[in-house]
Design an enzyme around this catalytic site. Structure first.
Site, PDB file in Angstrom:
ATOM      1  N   GLY A 147       1.016  -1.494   0.360  1.00  0.00           N
ATOM      2  CA  GLY A 147       0.019  -0.101   0.028  1.00  0.00           C
ATOM      3  C   GLY A 147       0.387   1.250  -0.114  1.00  0.00           C
ATOM      4  N   GLN A 158       3.201  10.238   1.700  1.00  0.00           N
ATOM      5  CA  GLN A 158       4.812   9.189   1.127  1.00  0.00           C
ATOM      6  C   GLN A 158       5.317   9.369   0.144  1.00  0.00           C
ATOM      7  OE1 GLN A 158       2.515   4.837   2.023  1.00  0.00           O
ATOM      8  NE2 GLN A 158       4.604   5.316   3.011  1.00  0.00           N
ATOM      9  N   CYS A 177       5.921   0.354   7.053  1.00  0.00           N
ATOM     10  CA  CYS A 177       6.045   0.948   5.912  1.00  0.00           C
ATOM     11  C   CYS A 177       6.733   1.280   5.011  1.00  0.00           C
ATOM     12  CB  CYS A 177       5.979   1.749   7.299  1.00  0.00           C
ATOM     13  SG  CYS A 177       4.885   3.432   6.239  1.00  0.00           S
ATOM     14  N   LEU A 178       6.937   1.793   4.097  1.00  0.00           N
ATOM     15  CA  LEU A 178       7.749   2.050   3.111  1.00  0.00           C
ATOM     16  C   LEU A 178       8.128   3.228   2.846  1.00  0.00           C
ATOM     17  CD1 LEU A 178       4.799   1.388  -0.435  1.00  0.00           C
ATOM     18  CD2 LEU A 178       7.384  -0.088   0.403  1.00  0.00           C
ATOM     19  N   HIS A 211      -4.461   1.219   8.020  1.00  0.00           N
ATOM     20  CA  HIS A 211      -2.986   1.182   7.881  1.00  0.00           C
ATOM     21  C   HIS A 211      -2.976   2.714   6.665  1.00  0.00           C
ATOM     22  CE1 HIS A 211       2.153   1.148   7.952  1.00  0.00           C
ATOM     23  NE2 HIS A 211       1.332   1.892   6.245  1.00  0.00           N
ATOM     24  N   GLU A 212      -3.397   2.536   5.614  1.00  0.00           N
ATOM     25  CA  GLU A 212      -3.099   3.578   4.960  1.00  0.00           C
ATOM     26  C   GLU A 212      -4.106   5.212   4.717  1.00  0.00           C
ATOM     27  OE1 GLU A 212      -0.850   3.760   2.830  1.00  0.00           O
ATOM     28  OE2 GLU A 212      -0.447   1.852   2.573  1.00  0.00           O
ATOM     29  N   HIS A 224      -2.180   6.541   7.265  1.00  0.00           N
ATOM     30  CA  HIS A 224      -1.565   8.018   6.583  1.00  0.00           C
ATOM     31  C   HIS A 224      -2.602   9.372   5.921  1.00  0.00           C
ATOM     32  CE1 HIS A 224       2.397   5.503   6.059  1.00  0.00           C
ATOM     33  NE2 HIS A 224       2.100   5.047   5.591  1.00  0.00           N
TER      34      HIS A 224
END
Length: 171
Positions: free
Chosen positions: A45, A50, A88-89, A130-131, A134
């Site tokens: 995701g 991000q 997480c990226l 999670h997304e 963000h």
């Protein structure tokens, strides 16, 4: 074209994003670029902030390996606490058991502006939370105990400095 992924604790990651109001070509380009960044990073995701864009849109991965976009999402319902391994990226190479809800109901738009509702559970519910987190200006690290959060913060600050040095040497 893939965009660089922002590393936490960058301010764009800790500031709530703005609603998408223009469903035109700029949004299409952003979503396509985000998807390229996601695939390049081998993630599940990615949210617009991000890649440094403070807009309320994200890509979410399903367990079968397919992805879908969520724009202007809202969690309508959540139930059943669960803890799953999360990464997480924007916090590369850091993973921790993170508390979330097992089931969620989400309302969101697609790239054309059409509204959808989705009920999800398990891993998909986890990724959605999670997304959307963000997009609300939160990173999963905030849900961890203070000591773990501090250790991860120190690692990310070192990574940011190393990336900055590399970028400056390349110019």
């Amino acid at each position: 074209m893939a965009r660089d992924i922002v590393i936490w604790p960058n301010k764009v990651l800790t500031t709530p994003t703005q609603p998408v109001t223009d469903f035109g070509d700029k949004l299409t380009t952003l979503l396509d670029d985000m998807f390229e960044s996601l695939k390049e990073a081998e993630g599940i995701g990615i949210a617009a902030n991000q890649v440094g864009v403070p807009l309320r849109c994200s890509w979410v991965g399903r367990e079968d390996g397919t992805f879908f976009e969520i724009i202007n999402p809202r969690i309508l319902e959540q139930s059943g606490e669960v803890t799953l391994e999360e990464g997480c990226l924007s916090v590369p190479d850091q993973f921790a058991k993170t508390p979330r809800f097992h089931k969620v109901k989400v309302k969101y738009q697609d790239r054309s502006g059409a509204w959808h509702e989705l009920e999800a559970e398990g891993k998909l519910a986890h990724v959605l939370q999670h997304e959307i987190g963000h997009l609300d200006g939160h990173v999963f690290v905030e849900l961890l105990p203070q000591l773990k959060r501090t250790l991860i913060l120190e690692k990310m600050q070192k990574l940011q400095k190393a990336l900055k040095r590399r970028k400056n040497q390349g110019e």
